[in-house]
Design a protein around this motif. Structure first.
Motif, PDB file in Angstrom:
ATOM      1  N   PHE A 154       0.462   0.290 -12.938  1.00  0.00           N
ATOM      2  CA  PHE A 154       0.613  -1.155 -12.748  1.00  0.00           C
ATOM      3  C   PHE A 154       1.927  -1.660 -13.335  1.00  0.00           C
ATOM      4  N   VAL A 155       2.253  -1.251 -14.559  1.00  0.00           N
ATOM      5  CA  VAL A 155       3.481  -1.725 -15.209  1.00  0.00           C
ATOM      6  C   VAL A 155       4.709  -1.251 -14.442  1.00  0.00           C
ATOM      7  N   ILE A 156       4.699  -0.021 -14.004  1.00  0.00           N
ATOM      8  CA  ILE A 156       5.842   0.497 -13.238  1.00  0.00           C
ATOM      9  C   ILE A 156       5.967  -0.250 -11.918  1.00  0.00           C
ATOM     10  N   THR A 157       4.847  -0.474 -11.233  1.00  0.00           N
ATOM     11  CA  THR A 157       4.881  -1.212  -9.972  1.00  0.00           C
ATOM     12  C   THR A 157       5.409  -2.622 -10.176  1.00  0.00           C
ATOM     13  N   ALA A 158       4.894  -3.307 -11.198  1.00  0.00           N
ATOM     14  CA  ALA A 158       5.345  -4.673 -11.472  1.00  0.00           C
ATOM     15  C   ALA A 158       6.829  -4.706 -11.821  1.00  0.00           C
ATOM     16  N   ALA A 159       7.298  -3.751 -12.605  1.00  0.00           N
ATOM     17  CA  ALA A 159       8.715  -3.719 -12.989  1.00  0.00           C
ATOM     18  C   ALA A 159       9.612  -3.467 -11.781  1.00  0.00           C
ATOM     19  N   VAL A 160       9.215  -2.534 -10.942  1.00  0.00           N
ATOM     20  CA  VAL A 160      10.027  -2.237  -9.755  1.00  0.00           C
ATOM     21  C   VAL A 160      10.053  -3.433  -8.811  1.00  0.00           C
ATOM     22  N   VAL A 161       8.904  -4.055  -8.589  1.00  0.00           N
ATOM     23  CA  VAL A 161       8.865  -5.227  -7.710  1.00  0.00           C
ATOM     24  C   VAL A 161       9.731  -6.339  -8.280  1.00  0.00           C
ATOM     25  N   TYR A 162       9.633  -6.582  -9.593  1.00  0.00           N
ATOM     26  CA  TYR A 162      10.408  -7.661 -10.190  1.00  0.00           C
ATOM     27  C   TYR A 162      11.914  -7.368 -10.127  1.00  0.00           C
ATOM     28  N   GLY A 212     -23.915  14.001 -21.717  1.00  0.00           N
ATOM     29  CA  GLY A 212     -23.214  13.100 -22.618  1.00  0.00           C
ATOM     30  C   GLY A 212     -22.506  11.978 -21.869  1.00  0.00           C
ATOM     31  N   VAL A 213     -21.804  11.158 -22.652  1.00  0.00           N
ATOM     32  CA  VAL A 213     -21.081  10.014 -22.094  1.00  0.00           C
ATOM     33  C   VAL A 213     -19.628  10.087 -22.559  1.00  0.00           C
ATOM     34  N   TYR A 214     -18.719  10.130 -21.598  1.00  0.00           N
ATOM     35  CA  TYR A 214     -17.282  10.175 -21.892  1.00  0.00           C
ATOM     36  C   TYR A 214     -16.640   8.809 -21.656  1.00  0.00           C
ATOM     37  N   ILE A 215     -15.647   8.510 -22.442  1.00  0.00           N
ATOM     38  CA  ILE A 215     -14.738   7.396 -22.160  1.00  0.00           C
ATOM     39  C   ILE A 215     -13.464   8.032 -21.629  1.00  0.00           C
ATOM     40  N   LEU A 216     -13.119   7.726 -20.392  1.00  0.00           N
ATOM     41  CA  LEU A 216     -11.961   8.335 -19.733  1.00  0.00           C
ATOM     42  C   LEU A 216     -10.731   7.452 -19.946  1.00  0.00           C
ATOM     43  N   TRP A 217     -10.264   7.367 -21.182  1.00  0.00           N
ATOM     44  CA  TRP A 217      -9.171   6.454 -21.504  1.00  0.00           C
ATOM     45  C   TRP A 217      -7.841   6.945 -20.945  1.00  0.00           C
ATOM     46  N   GLY A 218      -7.696   8.191 -20.641  1.00  0.00           N
ATOM     47  CA  GLY A 218      -6.467   8.706 -20.041  1.00  0.00           C
ATOM     48  C   GLY A 218      -6.254   8.161 -18.636  1.00  0.00           C
ATOM     49  N   GLN A 219      -7.363   8.065 -17.866  1.00  0.00           N
ATOM     50  CA  GLN A 219      -7.260   7.499 -16.524  1.00  0.00           C
ATOM     51  C   GLN A 219      -6.909   6.021 -16.575  1.00  0.00           C
ATOM     52  N   VAL A 220      -7.477   5.304 -17.548  1.00  0.00           N
ATOM     53  CA  VAL A 220      -7.158   3.879 -17.701  1.00  0.00           C
ATOM     54  C   VAL A 220      -5.694   3.711 -18.081  1.00  0.00           C
ATOM     55  N   LEU A 221      -5.224   4.535 -18.993  1.00  0.00           N
ATOM     56  CA  LEU A 221      -3.822   4.464 -19.398  1.00  0.00           C
ATOM     57  C   LEU A 221      -2.897   4.802 -18.227  1.00  0.00           C
ATOM     58  N   GLY A 222      -3.293   5.786 -17.410  1.00  0.00           N
ATOM     59  CA  GLY A 222      -2.502   6.124 -16.220  1.00  0.00           C
ATOM     60  C   GLY A 222      -2.449   4.973 -15.232  1.00  0.00           C
ATOM     61  N   ALA A 269       0.833  -1.206   0.000  1.00  0.00           N
ATOM     62  CA  ALA A 269       0.000   0.000   0.000  1.00  0.00           C
ATOM     63  C   ALA A 269       0.866   1.253   0.000  1.00  0.00           C
ATOM     64  N   ALA A 270       1.918   1.254   0.805  1.00  0.00           N
ATOM     65  CA  ALA A 270       2.821   2.409   0.835  1.00  0.00           C
ATOM     66  C   ALA A 270       3.553   2.564  -0.496  1.00  0.00           C
ATOM     67  N   PHE A 271       3.945   1.450  -1.087  1.00  0.00           N
ATOM     68  CA  PHE A 271       4.658   1.490  -2.359  1.00  0.00           C
ATOM     69  C   PHE A 271       3.742   1.993  -3.478  1.00  0.00           C
ATOM     70  N   THR A 272       2.475   1.607  -3.432  1.00  0.00           N
ATOM     71  CA  THR A 272       1.515   2.077  -4.432  1.00  0.00           C
ATOM     72  C   THR A 272       1.390   3.596  -4.373  1.00  0.00           C
ATOM     73  N   THR A 273       1.417   4.160  -3.189  1.00  0.00           N
ATOM     74  CA  THR A 273       1.362   5.615  -3.043  1.00  0.00           C
ATOM     75  C   THR A 273       2.564   6.270  -3.717  1.00  0.00           C
ATOM     76  N   VAL A 274       3.738   5.679  -3.550  1.00  0.00           N
ATOM     77  CA  VAL A 274       4.949   6.216  -4.177  1.00  0.00           C
ATOM     78  C   VAL A 274       4.841   6.138  -5.699  1.00  0.00           C
ATOM     79  N   VAL A 275       4.386   5.004  -6.220  1.00  0.00           N
ATOM     80  CA  VAL A 275       4.270   4.855  -7.672  1.00  0.00           C
ATOM     81  C   VAL A 275       3.216   5.800  -8.228  1.00  0.00           C
ATOM     82  N   ASN A 276       2.087   5.936  -7.539  1.00  0.00           N
ATOM     83  CA  ASN A 276       1.066   6.881  -7.999  1.00  0.00           C
ATOM     84  C   ASN A 276       1.612   8.308  -8.044  1.00  0.00           C
ATOM     85  N   ALA A 277       2.382   8.678  -7.036  1.00  0.00           N
ATOM     86  CA  ALA A 277       2.986  10.015  -7.026  1.00  0.00           C
ATOM     87  C   ALA A 277       3.964  10.169  -8.184  1.00  0.00           C
TER      88      ALA A 277
END
Length: 165
Positions: free
Chosen positions: A87-95, A72-82, A24-32
Motif C-alpha cells: 500500500f505505501v509503495i503504491t501510494a508513493a508511486v501514485v503521488y 493452534g492459532v497463528y497471527i500472520l503479521w508478515g502478510q499484514v506487513l507485506g 488493477a494492473a499497477f497493483t500487480t506490478v507493485v505486488n510483484a
C-alpha cells in the motif's frame, strides 16, 4: 435507455473505468515488486521471506507441508506487513509519478493563462470575507445619508440597533 447511454458516455464514468483497470494492473506490478525485491531483502536480513513471519497466539501451533495451520492459532503479521508495504509503495508511486506532476503542470498552466491558483480558505476566513463584503454593501447603500446608522429614524430592517439621535 437514452438517459442510461448518456450517463455511461459522460467523461468521468469512462475515466473512472480506465482508472480501475490501470489501478488493477499497477497493483500487480507493485505486488510483484514486493514479492520479488522486498521479500528477498527481508529474507537476506532475517531468516525467511516476509510472508512467512508469524507468531503463535494459542498453541501448540503446527502447520503442514503446504503451510496450512493444522493446530493452534497463528497471527500472520508478515502478510499484514507485506500488504502495508504494498500500500505505501503504491501510494508513493501514485503521488510522486501522477499527482505531484499533474499539480505542477496545472499550476504552470494557470500561471501561463494569467490565473493564480486560489488556495483553499478556512471557514473562518470565508465568513470574515462575507462579513466584510456585507459591511461594504451596507456602507455603499448608506452613502447618501450623513448618519452612521444607515438612515434616519433607526429602522430595524436595515440596522437592528436603535438610533441614539
Amino acid at each position: 435507455m437514452g438517459g442510461f447511454k448518456k450517463f455511461l458516455m459522460r467523461g468521468n464514468v469512462i475515466d473512472l473505468a480506465v482508472a480501475v483497470v490501470i489501478g488493477a494492473a499497477f497493483t500487480t506490478v507493485v505486488n510483484a515488486f514486493v514479492r520479488g525485491v522486498i521479500n528477498p531483502l527481508v529474507g537476506a536480513i532475517g531468516t525467511q521471506a516476509l510472508d512467512n513471519y508469524k507468531s503463535c497466539l494459542k498453541g501448540p501451533c503446527t502447520t503442514d507441508d503446504s503451510g496450512n495451520v493444522t493446530e493452534g492459532v497463528y497471527i500472520l503479521w508478515g502478510q499484514v506487513l507485506g500488504a502495508l508495504l504494498t500500500f505505501v509503495i503504491t501510494a508513493a508511486v501514485v503521488y510522486f509519478c501522477f499527482v505531484m506532476p499533474l499539480n505542477h503542470w496545472m499550476d504552470r498552466r494557470a500561471r501561463a493563462l494569467g490565473q493564480a491558483r486560489k488556495e483553499k480558505l478556512t471557514d473562518n476566513e470565508l465568513l470574515t470575507e462575507i462579513r466584510d463584503l456585507l459591511a461594504a454593501q451596507r456602507t455603499a447603500a448608506g452613502d447618501g445619508n450623513d448618519d452612521s446608522d444607515g438612515g434616519s429614524g433607526g429602522s430595524s430592517r436595515n440596522n437592528p440597533r436603535p438610533s441614539t439621535s
